[in-house]
Design an enzyme around this catalytic site. Structure first.
Site, PDB file in Angstrom:
ATOM      1  N   GLU A   1       0.835  -1.198   0.000  1.00 34.41           N
ATOM      2  CA  GLU A   1       0.000   0.000   0.000  1.00 34.41           C
ATOM      3  C   GLU A   1       0.874   1.253   0.000  1.00 34.41           C
ATOM      4  O   GLU A   1       0.582   2.235  -0.679  1.00 34.41           O
ATOM      5  CB  GLU A   1      -0.891  -0.029   1.253  1.00 34.41           C
ATOM      6  CG  GLU A   1      -2.114   0.854   1.150  1.00 34.41           C
ATOM      7  CD  GLU A   1      -3.096   0.555   2.283  1.00 34.41           C
ATOM      8  OE1 GLU A   1      -3.844  -0.433   2.167  1.00 34.41           O
ATOM      9  OE2 GLU A   1      -3.095   1.292   3.283  1.00 34.41           O
TER      10      GLU A   1
ATOM     11  N   GLU B   1       2.179   1.782  -3.358  1.00 34.75           N
ATOM     12  CA  GLU B   1       1.088   2.268  -4.203  1.00 34.75           C
ATOM     13  C   GLU B   1       0.868   3.766  -3.980  1.00 34.75           C
ATOM     14  O   GLU B   1       0.699   4.540  -4.922  1.00 34.75           O
ATOM     15  CB  GLU B   1      -0.193   1.481  -3.894  1.00 34.75           C
ATOM     16  CG  GLU B   1      -1.388   1.881  -4.762  1.00 34.75           C
ATOM     17  CD  GLU B   1      -2.666   1.152  -4.365  1.00 34.75           C
ATOM     18  OE1 GLU B   1      -2.634   0.334  -3.422  1.00 34.75           O
ATOM     19  OE2 GLU B   1      -3.694   1.419  -5.007  1.00 34.75           O
TER      20      GLU B   1
ATOM     21  N   CYS C   1      -8.088  -1.956   4.435  1.00 37.31           N
ATOM     22  CA  CYS C   1      -7.981  -3.140   5.302  1.00 37.31           C
ATOM     23  C   CYS C   1      -9.244  -3.422   6.090  1.00 37.31           C
ATOM     24  O   CYS C   1      -9.389  -4.492   6.659  1.00 37.31           O
ATOM     25  CB  CYS C   1      -6.773  -3.072   6.218  1.00 37.31           C
ATOM     26  SG  CYS C   1      -6.149  -1.447   6.480  1.00 37.31           S
TER      27      CYS C   1
ATOM     28  N   SER D   1      -7.229   1.839  -1.985  1.00 37.01           N
ATOM     29  CA  SER D   1      -5.984   1.151  -2.308  1.00 37.01           C
ATOM     30  C   SER D   1      -6.338  -0.220  -2.872  1.00 37.01           C
ATOM     31  O   SER D   1      -7.259  -0.886  -2.383  1.00 37.01           O
ATOM     32  CB  SER D   1      -5.129   1.000  -1.053  1.00 37.01           C
ATOM     33  OG  SER D   1      -4.150   0.024  -1.256  1.00 37.01           O
TER      34      SER D   1
ATOM     35  N   LYS E   1     -14.941  -9.899   8.942  1.00 36.66           N
ATOM     36  CA  LYS E   1     -13.844 -10.563   8.259  1.00 36.66           C
ATOM     37  C   LYS E   1     -14.301 -11.865   7.588  1.00 36.66           C
ATOM     38  O   LYS E   1     -13.771 -12.264   6.560  1.00 36.66           O
ATOM     39  CB  LYS E   1     -12.702 -10.835   9.249  1.00 36.66           C
ATOM     40  CG  LYS E   1     -11.863  -9.593   9.534  1.00 36.66           C
ATOM     41  CD  LYS E   1     -11.003  -9.196   8.339  1.00 36.66           C
ATOM     42  CE  LYS E   1     -10.330  -7.848   8.562  1.00 36.66           C
ATOM     43  NZ  LYS E   1      -9.606  -7.388   7.375  1.00 36.66           N
TER      44      LYS E   1
ATOM     45  N   GLU F   1     -15.580 -10.883   4.358  1.00 37.43           N
ATOM     46  CA  GLU F   1     -14.475 -10.588   3.442  1.00 37.43           C
ATOM     47  C   GLU F   1     -13.872 -11.879   2.894  1.00 37.43           C
ATOM     48  O   GLU F   1     -13.614 -11.998   1.692  1.00 37.43           O
ATOM     49  CB  GLU F   1     -13.409  -9.770   4.175  1.00 37.43           C
ATOM     50  CG  GLU F   1     -12.274  -9.302   3.279  1.00 37.43           C
ATOM     51  CD  GLU F   1     -11.166  -8.588   4.053  1.00 37.43           C
ATOM     52  OE1 GLU F   1     -10.774  -7.487   3.648  1.00 37.43           O
ATOM     53  OE2 GLU F   1     -10.685  -9.141   5.070  1.00 37.43           O
TER      54      GLU F   1
ATOM     55  N   GLU G   1     -13.850 -12.890  -5.051  1.00 33.65           N
ATOM     56  CA  GLU G   1     -12.556 -12.534  -5.663  1.00 33.65           C
ATOM     57  C   GLU G   1     -11.365 -12.916  -4.766  1.00 33.65           C
ATOM     58  O   GLU G   1     -10.223 -12.812  -5.183  1.00 33.65           O
ATOM     59  CB  GLU G   1     -12.509 -11.045  -6.019  1.00 33.65           C
ATOM     60  CG  GLU G   1     -12.645 -10.068  -4.878  1.00 33.65           C
ATOM     61  CD  GLU G   1     -14.071  -9.689  -4.525  1.00 33.65           C
ATOM     62  OE1 GLU G   1     -14.999 -10.483  -4.800  1.00 33.65           O
ATOM     63  OE2 GLU G   1     -14.281  -8.605  -3.942  1.00 33.65           O
TER      64      GLU G   1
ATOM     65  N   CYS H   1      -9.778  -1.446  15.348  1.00 32.25           N
ATOM     66  CA  CYS H   1     -10.068  -2.861  15.554  1.00 32.25           C
ATOM     67  C   CYS H   1     -10.114  -3.271  17.021  1.00 32.25           C
ATOM     68  O   CYS H   1     -10.760  -4.263  17.370  1.00 32.25           O
ATOM     69  CB  CYS H   1      -9.039  -3.711  14.825  1.00 32.25           C
ATOM     70  SG  CYS H   1      -8.920  -3.251  13.095  1.00 32.25           S
TER      71      CYS H   1
END
Lengths: 144, 453, 566, 179, 187
Positions: free
Chosen positions: B158, B161, B178, B198, B237, B240, B245, B382
Site C-alpha cells: 500500500e 502504491e 484493510c 488502495s 472478516k 471478506e 474474488e 479494531c
C-alpha cells in the site's frame, strides 16, 4: 375529676401572655392550656405558651426536679446529700455568716432571677443582700 | 447472514440502531428489530451493544439451551446469549483441526492479543501475545502465524502504491482498504469513489493468499491441503473471506474467520486452562512481525505504519520520529500534514464509519485536499471491533478501549522491529517470492479489485 | 409604649430584634402592622421573619450597628428631615451630637456596614417621614461591647424626629425573659434599689435604711458578668468573691466563656444554688435549695412593656420545695435579720411603698384590670398605669429634657482572622427557653428540637466545605469547641454563623467571648471569631453526641440506664 | 370538592406552633404525661423556610390525587372532603411520597409496631384535616398569627364568583368608560 | 439529618427503551465476587439473575424494582427470617432463602423473582433434586457495592433514579411553599 380554671401569666418570654389553664385538682395536674384574652396576647399563644407546661410533672427527660435540700458535706466534688430544710438553712446561714465575717460583705455575691421566681422573690433577694449581708453585690441574668 | 437479531429475544429497544453506522436496523420501537442485509456492513457493533439476553424469566427455562444449539455455539458455553449475535463457525474449525489430512494454519489479528485475556477474567486491555500463541498451538494448529506479518506486507504494497499515486499521478486521496466493513460501505453507497481505495488487500487476505502459496511451499505442501483460519476482532472478516474474488491462491484464501470471542469459546471448549499456559512465540517465518504491523489494531495505526515506511521509501532516510503522534487520537476525523522530504504529505484518519460520510462527500465535491485517508468502521479501530470481548457494562467501554489501545502501543514499543520494511521475514519473502512491492506476482496475489453495486 | 401599640405604628424600625424567635406574640403585632400598612425597616444581618416581610432590609455586617445608626441620623439631618421644633423644645446636646455624626455619611458607613449608601438613605427617609415611627430593639443591639452607645444612638433617631411622647412611637427594648423587666424593677441590680433608685444617692439610701432598719452600702455592687474575674483574678482582697448565692440561674450554661465560668464556680469557696431543676451550675454547688416553680406559687411578673401581671398557683408542689421568697426570708432570719411575710402580697405592699413609680400598682388593681403598666403612682383606682412613657415629650430628667448623646462606632473586640475566619453570634430558638431546664423537660418541645442543636451557615459556605443539612460539624473558637448540626440557609450571610445557647452539646458559650460593654456589662455574645470543621466520620460523631447527651443527663440525675449519677 | 388547609407566607412567622398542635391533636393529650420517646412525633405539615418565605406546607387534598392513584394496596381514599391514609393498610412503600408533587407525605414510625425482624414499622403520614376530631384542623386553631386557613368548597366558589364578577365589571367599564 | 427511611430506585417509562442494560449491570455487580465475573460477557458461567425486572406493558416499558417498604410485606411474610432491614434497606439473605415464594406473593409490585442461585461460578445444587437451589432475587440497592446502584449508573437514558425520599420531599416542599406565595391572595 374536679376541674378548675385558673388564668395566669406565661412563664416564658417578656410578652406577658395570659393563659387559661384547666387543672384537675384531684390529680393535681394541668389538663389543658388555652389562650386567654390578655392585654398583650389577645387570645393567641405561641408553642411555648400552648405546650410548654408539662415540665411541671417532672418527666425525667433532661434534668431531675429538685425536691429536697441537698448539701455536699464532703466539700466540692463530694456527693450531694439530702438534708432537712432546717439543716440546709442553718448551714447556708452559718457559711455565709463566716465568709461575711472573714472577708467582709462584698465577698458575697447574690443573683436575682429573671425567670420564674417573680418580683416578690427578687425584691427579697436584693433586700437580703443589701440589708442582711450588707452589699450591693446583686445582679441577674438580664444580659443573656 | 453473519450478523443477525433473534426476533424472539429482541425487546425492540433500538439501542443497536443508535450504534449502527449503516442505518441497517429497521423496526418499530418496542417491537423486534430486523437487519436490512443490503445496508448492513456486518461491523458487529450491534452485537457489542445488545443487552437483551436470553432470560429464564422472560423466555423460559429451556430457551437458553435451544438458542445455543440454534447458533451452533459449543455446548460448554454458559455465558449469556443476546438477541443481536454473530454467526459461529467453530464447528467447521473444530472439524478441520480434527482432520489429520488438513494442514491447519492460523493467523491472528493485532487487536486479539490485547483483548482475549479479558474473556478469562484479566484486566481490560491485558497484552498476551505469548499466551495467545500457546493457546493456538495447544488447540492443534499446525502453524501459528500472525496477521501482523501480512500487515507488514500490506504496508509494503500500500505504501508503494501511495508513493506511486503521489509521485506519478494517480487517484487521490487514496483510502486504506484493510477494513472490510468500510470497503463494503463504499461499494454500496459511493461506488463512484472505488478507485480511491488502495488496491492492496487487507492483511487477513494477504496472509491467506501467502499461506496457501509461499506458506505451502515452506511446508512442502500444496495449497489445497492447507486449511487457513483467521482469528479476528471483527465480525465482517468472515464476509471478506467469503468474497468471490478472494481466491487468488487458487483456493479460498481464508477458509474460516472466527472472532476473538469465538476463539475464547474454543479454548474453553477444548478444555485448555488459559491461566496455566506458558507463553510461546508465533511460528516462523510468517509469524515474525513489527510494531508497525501491530498498531494496525488501533485507529491511525495503518497510517502511522505507512508513514514509518513511506518516509524512508520517499526520502531514503529513516524517519526522525518513529512515533507519529500527529495521527494518533480517537476523534472521528482528524487530519495532519507530515513532512516527508520535500513533500507535504497530507493525511486524514477516520474512525467510526458514520464519520466517513462527510469525508466522502467532500472527496466527491473535490473539496478535500488530502493524499491519504485511513478509514476504520469501529469506534476506535479494531480494538473496539464487533468480534472483541463484549462488555457487561457500557460504563466500562471507554476504559476498555483506552486500555486496549495503550496495550497496543506498549507492544509496539517492546518489539525488536518497528518498521515494516525492516522486518527480516518481509525482506526474505520479497527476495524469495514476491520480488518487490507491486511486482506482478504481488499484484496477482495481494491486490484486488472492487465491485460496483 | 405597649406591645399592642406596635401594630398601629406608621413605621417600625426593628433593630437587632428577632421577634419571631424570641417573642412570637410580639412578632404577631408586627405581622398585623404590616397588614395594616405599616412600613417596616429591619436592621439585622440575618433574614429574620421581620426582615422577610420588611420594606427595607438593612442586612448589615455584624458589629456595625452604631455606624448604621449614626449614618441614618446623618441623613435625617442633612436632608432636612429632623423635627427641629421638638429638638429645640424637648432636648439638649444636639449640637455636640451633630459634630459626632458629621462624618457618618452613608458613603462612609457603606464599607463598614456592607449596606449600599442609597439603601441607608432610603431607610432614613422612610423612618423620618412616616409618623408615628417606632423603634424596637433586642439583643442584636445589647450583646455587643458597644451596646449602650447604640441604644443611645437609636434614642437619638427618635428624638431628632420627634418620635417620643405619643402612642406607637418611641423606642422599646423587647426584653427577652419573662421577668427580666421585673428583676430590674425589683432592684436585682448592683447600682439600684427597687424602682430604679440609685444606691449612690444619699437621700434614697437613707429612705431604704430607714425602711429596712439597717445601714446600707453606698458602693455600687459587682455585676454578674464580673463574677468569674472577681473570683479568679481579683487582686484586691476585699473585692474578691468567696460566696455565690445563685438563684434561678445557670451561669455554667448561659454565661460566655464557659470554661472560665466552670473554673470560677469550682474555685469559689461557697456556692448556693436555689432552683427548680438540676442544672450545670448545680454540679458546682455546695448547697442546693429546691424552690417551687411557676405554677406552684403566687406572684407578679413584669412583662416587656412594664406591665405588672399576676402569676397564680395552678397545682400543689409535690415534694419538699418552698417558694423562693420563703427560702430567702428563712436564711435572712437565720442570719439575724428577721424577715417575716405571710404571703407575696405583703412583700409587694412593702415594695410599692418604697417605689414612687410603683406605688399605685396594688394587687387589687392588678387583679381588677388584668395588669398595670408602671409608672403607676397613685393607689386610687383611677390611676390605671401608663401605656407609653414621656407623654408630650416630657422626659424623666430634672429639666424634663432629653439629652442627645453621640459616640463614634468601634468594631467588635474579636475579629475574624486566619485561624478563625468566620464569626459566631448567639441567637434564640423559638421552641426553647433560656437554658432549657423548663422547655427541655416538655415532651413536645423536646421532640421538636433536641441536642445538639444547629449552627446556621450560609449555603455557599456549606457547599465549599461539602456540608449537608443535618451533618454534625465541629465549631471552634480560641476558647473552646462544641459539636452541632449544620443548617445551610440563605438567610445568613457568608462568613457568619449563628447558634442558640441552650444546648449542652452544641454549647455555643464554650466559644463566646466574655468581653463586656463598659456600661451595661453585657457580654459580646453577638460577635466572636470561629471556625467550622467538617467531621469525616459521621457515624462516630452521632454516637459520640448520644454518649455525651446520656452522660450529662446522668449527671443531671436522669436514669439513662448508664453513666454516673449526680 | 375536598377541603384543604393553606398557609399564608405573609402572616407566618415560622414558629411551628402548628406542627406541635398537629401532633397533640392526633396523638391525644396523654402525650403530656408519657416518655417523649414513647409516642410518635409526626407533624403532618412541614415548615418550609427559605430566604424569602416561611410557611407550612401540607396536603392539598387533590381532586385527582396522585398518591391515591399509585398506592398498590388501596390504603389511600377519599372521605368527607378529604384524602386519608389508612395506616393499617399502608405498608410504607413510599410510592405516594414519590408521587406527591408537594412533598406533603412523609414516612413516620408507628410507635409500638414492628416488622417481623423487629425493626420499626413506618407508614405514610400526611394531613387528614383532623378527620374525626372535633373543632376542625388543630393547626388553624393554634396558629398565633392566623396564617392558616381551612379552604372549603363554598369559600373557594364564592371567591371565584366574585373574581369573575369583578372581571366582568372591569371589562364592561372598558367599553363604557362614561359609567 | 440522619437517614431515617430507605432509599429506592425508580424507573421512568417515558425514558426507558427496554434495553436491559440495567438488568445485566445489576447481575454483573452482584456476581463480581461471588461468581468471579470479569468485565466481559465471556467471564460469565452462571445464569443471569437480575434484581430488577424490565417490564413491558401496553404503553411502554420500564424496570420494576423493590421500594424498600417501611413495613415490608415480604419481610413480614418471610417465616425463615431470610429478609431483614439493614441500614434502612430490605435485604434478602440468599443463603437462608428456601424459595417458599411467600415474599413473592406478598409483594404488590412483583419486585421479587425466584432465580437460580450460583456460587463460585457454579449453580448450587440441592440434595435429592436435580434442580438447582433458587433464591428470592430482589433489589438491595447495591449494598456494599462501590458507586451505588449499578442500574442507575449504566442506564443510557437516565431512565432510572435513586430516590432519597426525604431529601426530595423537602425540595418539593419548597416548591409548594413558593406556590403559596402566588396563591396567598386567593380570596
Amino acid at each position: 375529676m374536679a376541674l378548675k380554671q385558673v388564668q395566669t401569666t406565661c412563664a416564658y418570654c417578656g410578652a406577658g401572655c395570659q393563659i387559661m389553664f384547666t387543672v384537675d385538682t384531684d390529680a393535681n395536674k394541668i389538663v389543658e392550656a388555652v389562650p386567654a384574652d390578655g392585654r398583650t396576647n389577645a387570645g393567641t399563644l405561641c408553642l411555648k405558651g400552648h405546650y410548654g407546661w408539662d415540665y411541671l410533672n417532672d418527666p425525667q427527660i433532661l434534668t431531675k426536679r429538685l425536691r429536697k435540700p441537698m448539701i455536699r458535706k464532703g466539700g466540692k466534688k463530694s456527693p450531694l446529700v439530702e438534708v432537712s430544710w432546717e439543716e440546709a438553712i442553718s448551714y447556708v446561714a452559718k457559711r455565709l455568716g463566716e465568709i461575711k465575717e472573714k472577708f467582709g460583705p462584698d465577698s458575697i455575691m447574690g443573683t436575682g432571677s429573671a425567670r420564674g421566681a417573680g418580683n416578690e422573690a427578687n425584691y427579697l433577694m436584693q433586700k437580703f443582700m443589701r440589708a442582711c449581708i450588707g452589699t450591693n453585690n446583686v445582679d441577674h441574668c438580664a444580659r443573656i | 447472514m453473519i450478523v443477525a437479531i433473534d426476533q424472539n429475544i429482541c425487546t425492540g429497544c433500538r439501542e443497536c440502531a443508535e450504534v449502527c453506522p449503516a442505518y441497517a436496523i429497521v423496526g418499530e420501537q418496542g417491537k423486534p428489530q430486523t437487519i436490512d442485509t443490503d445496508r448492513c456492513v456486518m461491523c458487529g457493533q450491534c452485537v457489542q451493544k445488545c443487552k437483551s439476553y436470553v432470560s429464564v424469566l422472560t423466555h423460559g427455562k429451556d430457551a437458553y439451551e435451544r438458542v445455543k444449539k440454534e447458533r451452533n455455539i459449543p455446548d460448554s458455553v454458559q455465558e449469556p446469549l443476546f438477541a443481536a449475535h454473530a454467526v459461529c463457525h467453530l464447528n467447521e474449525v473444530k472439524a478441520a483441526l480434527a482432520d489429520k489430512n488438513r494442514f491447519t494454519i492460523v493467523q491472528c489479528a493485532p487487536a486479539v492479543r490485547v483483548a482475549i485475556a479479558e474473556e478469562f477474567g484479566a484486566e481490560l486491555g491485558t497484552l498476551t501475545p505469548g499466551k495467545l500463541s500457546a493457546a493456538l498451538h495447544a488447540l492443534g494448529f499446525d502453524r501459528v502465524y500472525d496477521t501482523n506479518f501480512p500487515a507488514d506486507v500490506t504496508i509494503m504494497e500500500e505504501g508503494t502504491e501511495l508513493v506511486k499515486r503521489v509521485t506519478e499521478g494517480g487517484v487521490l486521496p487514496m483510502f486504506t482498504s484493510c477494513c472490510p466493513a468500510w470497503v463494503k460501505f463504499l461499494e454500496d453507497n459511493y461506488p463512484e469513489l472505488k478507485d480511491h481505495l488502495s488496491s492492496a488487500k487487507s492483511p487477513q487476505q494477504i496472509g491467506g493468499a501467502i499461506f496457501k502459496t509461499y506458506g505451502a511451499q515452506l511446508e512442502g505442501r500444496e495449497g489445497k491441503d492447507i486449511y487457513s483460519v483467521s482469528v479476528m476482532p471483527c465480525t465482517c472478516k468472515e464476509f471478506e473471506s467469503e468474497r468471490p474474488e478472494m481466491k487468488d491462491s487458487g483456493f479460498r484464501d481464508v477458509d474460516a474467520a472466527i472472532t476473538t470471542r469465538d476463539l475464547a469459546w474454543l479454548i474453553k471448549d477444548m478444555g485448555i486452562d488459559w491461566e496455566a499456559l506458558d507463553e510461546q512465540e508465533f511460528d516462523q517465518p510468517l509469524g515474525l512481525y513489527t510494531g508497525a504491523g501491530t498498531i494496525f489494531g488501533v485507529t491511525g495505526g495503518v497510517m502511522e505504519a505507512a508513514i514509518r515506511t513511506g518516509y524512508e521509501l520517499v526520502t531514503g532516510q529513516p524517519i526522525p520520529d518513529l512515533e507519529v503522534t500527529a495521527v494518533r487520537g480517537t476523534e472521528g476525523f482528524r487530519t495532519s500534514v507530515i513532512k516527508v522530504g520535500d513533500l507535504d504529505l497530507k493525511v486524514g484518519v477516520v474512525t467510526g464509519l458514520k464519520n466517513v460520510v462527510p469525508v466522502l462527500e467532500a472527496v466527491k465535491n473535490g473539496t478535500l485536499d488530502l493524499h491519504f485517508i485511513e478509514v476504520m468502521t469501529c469506534p476506535e479501530g479494531c480494538v473496539s471491533g464487533g468480534g472483541q470481548p463484549k462488555l457487561l457494562m457500557d460504563t466500562d467501554r471507554e476504559e476498555a478501549y483506552a486500555a486496549r489501545r495503550a496495550a497496543t502501543f506498549a507492544h509496539d514499543r517492546e518489539l525488536a522491529y518497528r518498521k515494516s520494511h525492516e522486518n527480516p521475514a518481509i525482506k526474505k519473502i520479497y527476495e524469495e517470492f514476491l520480488e518487490e512491492p507491486n511486482s506482478h506476482i504481488a499484484h496477482h496475489l495481494l491486490h484486488t479489485t472492487y465491485c460496483n453495486k | 409604649m405597649g406591645i399592642p401599640e406596635i401594630e398601629d405604628a406608621g413605621c417600625l424600625l426593628c433593630f437587632g430584634y428577632n421577634g419571631a424567635d424570641s417573642h412570637p406574640i410580639v412578632a404577631r403585632r408586627i405581622v398585623r402592622g404590616k397588614q395594616k400598612g405599616m412600613k417596616i425597616i429591619c436592621a439585622d444581618p440575618r433574614v429574620t421573619e421581620t426582615a422577610r416581610i420588611s420594606d427595607i432590609h438593612l442586612q448589615l455586617k455584624g458589629g456595625s450597628n452604631l455606624a448604621l445608626v449614626n449614618a441614618m441620623a446623618n441623613v435625617i439631618w442633612n436632608e432636612g428631615l429632623a423635627d427641629k421644633k421638638f429638638i429645640d423644645e424637648h432636648t439638649k446636646g444636639f449640637d455636640e451630637f451633630l459634630k459626632v455624626i458629621e462624618k457618618y455619611t452613608p458613603e462612609y458607613a457603606e464599607p463598614i456596614t456592607h449596606i449600599p449608601a442609597e439603601t441607608i438613605r432610603r431607610a432614613a427617609r422612610v423612618y423620618a417621614t412616616t409618623k408615628p415611627a417606632m423603634i424596637l430593639y433586642g439583643m442584636g443591639v445589647c450583646q455587643f461591647t458597644q451596646a449602650v452607645d447604640v441604644v443611645k444612638g437609636l434614642a437619638n433617631l427618635a428624638l431628632m424626629t420627634g418620635n417620643f411622647g405619643g402612642p406607637s412611637m418611641g423606642i422599646g427594648p423587647v426584653r427577652g425573659q419573662n421577668n427580666v423587666q421585673g428583676a430590674c424593677d425589683m432592684g436585682a441590680l448592683p447600682n439600684s434599689y427597687p424602682g430604679y433608685q440609685n444606691v449612690t444617692v444619699p437621700e434614697i439610701r437613707e429612705k431604704f435604711e430607714k425602711a429596712w432598719g439597717v445601714p446600707l452600702s453606698d458602693q455600687v455592687g459587682c455585676p454578674i458578668t464580673h463574677v468569674p474575674h472577681r473570683i479568679l483574678h481579683e487582686k484586691e482582697e476585699k473585692k474578691r468573691i468567696h460566696a455565690y448565692y445563685i438563684f434561678g440561674e445557670d451561669p455554667a450554661q448561659s454565661d460566655p466563656d464557659l470554661a472560665e465560668v466552670r473554673e470560677a464556680l469550682d474555685k469559689c469557696d461557697f456556692v448556693v444554688m436555689q432552683d427548680i431543676y438540676m442544672n450545670k451550675t448545680g454540679l458546682y454547688a455546695d448547697v442546693i435549695l429546691p424552690a417551687t416553680a411557676w405554677g406552684e406559687n403566687e406572684g407578679i411578673y413584669t412583662c416587656a412593656d412594664r406591665g405588672f401581671q399576676r402569676v397564680r398557683k395552678l397545682i400543689e408542689p409535690e415534694g419538699d420545695m418552698r417558694p423562693d421568697w420563703q427560702i430567702i426570708a428563712d436564711i435572712s432570719t437565720a442570719m439575724g435579720y428577721p424577715m417575716n411575710y405571710k404571703n407575696t402580697e405583703e412583700i409587694w405592699n412593702e415594695m410599692i411603698d418604697l417605689c414612687p413609680s410603683f406605688t399605685g400598682a396594688t394587687y387589687e388593681k392588678i387583679e381588677k384590670y388584668g395588669g398595670v403598666q408602671w409608672p403607676c403612682r397613685d393607689k386610687s383606682m383611677e390611676d390605671k398605669g401608663t401605656p407609653y412613657l414621656h407623654k408630650d415629650g416630657i422626659f424623666a430628667t430634672k429639666d424634663h429634657k432629653a439629652l442627645f448623646y453621640g459616640t463614634d462606632w468601634h468594631p467588635p473586640v474579636e475579629l475574624e482572622n486566619d485561624q478563625y475566619p468566620m464569626t459566631l453570634s448567639t441567637v434564640r430558638e423559638v421552641g426553647h427557653y433560656s437554658v432549657r431546664t423548663m422547655t427541655g423537660n416538655c415532651r413536645t418541645l423536646r421532640n421538636l428540637e433536641d441536642e445538639p442543636g444547629w449552627v446556621q451557615m450560609n449555603t455557599e459556605d456549606c457547599e465549599k466545605m461539602n456540608l449537608k443539612k443535618g451533618e454534625l460539624v465541629k465549631i471552634l473558637s480560641k476558647r473552646g469547641y462544641c459539636i452541632t448540626r449544620c443548617l445551610p440557609t440563605d438567610r445568613v450571610k457568608p462568613g457568619a454563623t449563628y447558634m442558640t445557647y441552650q444546648w449542652w452539646i452544641g454549647a455555643c458559650n464554650e466559644l463566646t467571648t466574655a468581653k463586656l460593654d463598659p456600661i451595661s456589662n453585657t457580654p459580646e455574645y453577638k460577635y466572636c471569631a470561629c471556625r467550622v470543621e467538617k467531621i469525616e466520620d459521621q457515624q462516630w460523631a452521632e454516637r459520640h453526641v448520644m454518649e455525651l447527651y446520656d452522660d450529662i443527663r446522668a449527671q443531671m440525675g436522669i436514669d439513662t440506664g448508664k453513666g454516673a449519677k449526680a | 370538592m375536598n377541603y384543604f388547609v393553606k398557609g399564608n407566607p405573609d402572616l407566618c412567622i415560622g414558629c411551628r406552633t402548628c406542627m406541635i398542635g398537629c401532633v397533640v391533636a392526633h396523638e391525644g393529650k396523654h402525650i403530656f404525661e408519657v416518655d417523649p420517646d414513647s409516642y410518635s412525633f409526626n407533624p403532618k405539615l412541614h415548615m418550609v423556610k427559605t430566604a424569602n418565605l416561611s410557611v407550612p406546607v401540607q396536603c392539598k387534598h387533590c381532586e385527582n390525587p396522585a398518591c391515591m392513584a399509585v398506592c398498590p394496596v388501596g390504603a389511600i381514599s377519599q372521605k368527607d372532603h378529604c384524602i386519608v391514609i389508612d395506616t393499617e393498610k399502608c405498608m410504607g412503600c413510599k410510592s405516594c411520597m414519590d408521587a406527591c408533587p408537594f412533598g406533603a407525605i412523609n414516612m413516620t414510625v408507628q410507635t409500638g409496631k414492628f416488622q417481623a425482624d423487629g425493626t420499626e414499622k413506618k407508614v405514610a403520614n400526611k394531613c387528614d384535616l383532623c378527620y374525626g376530631f372535633s373543632g376542625g384542623p388543630a393547626c388553624v386553631r393554634v396558629c398565633p398569627t392566623e396564617a392558616l386557613t381551612l379552604v372549603t368548597e363554598d369559600e373557594l366558589g364564592d371567591a371565584m364568583e366574585r373574581k369573575r364578577a369583578e372581571a366582568a365589571r372591569n371589562a364592561y367599564l372598558e367599553t363604557h368608560p362614561q359609567e | 439529618m440522619k437517614k431515617e427511611i430507605g432509599s429506592f430506585v425508580v424507573g421512568d417509562s417515558t425514558k426507558c427503551t427496554g434495553c436491559k442494560a440495567c438488568e445485566l449491570a445489576c447481575f454483573t455487580v452482584h456476581n463480581r465476587k461471588s461468581n468471579h465475573l470479569g468485565k466481559t460477557v465471556g467471564t460469565v458461567t452462571v445464569p443471569v439473575t437480575p434484581r430488577l425486572f424490565l417490564t413491558k406493558f401496553e404503553q411502554g416499558c420500564m424496570p420494576i424494582q423493590c421500594k424498600h417498604c417501611e413495613d415490608a410485606p415480604c419481610l413480614n411474610a418471610c417465616t425463615k427470617g431470610a429478609i431483614s432491614r439493614i441500614d434502612h434497606q430490605v435485604i434478602v439473605d440468599a443463603e437462608k432463602c428456601i424459595g417458599c415464594k411467600d415474599c413473592m406473593q406478598a409483594c404488590p409490585f412483583g419486585a421479587i423473582a425466584l432465580l437460580p442461585y450460583a456460587r463460585d461460578g457454579r449453580l448450587v445444587g440441592q440434595a435429592m433434586s436435580s434442580e438447582p437451589k433458587v433464591f428470592a432475587s430482589k433489589c438491595d440497592l447495591c449494598e456494599g457495592i462501590e458507586g451505588g446502584p449499578a442500574c442507575v449508573r449504566v442506564c443510557p437514558h437516565q431512565a432510572l433514579r435513586l430516590v432519597d425520599p426525604e431529601a426530595e420531599r423537602e425540595e418539593k416542599n419548597i416548591r409548594a411553599a413558593e406556590a403559596l406565595l402566588l396563591t396567598k391572595n386567593w380570596r
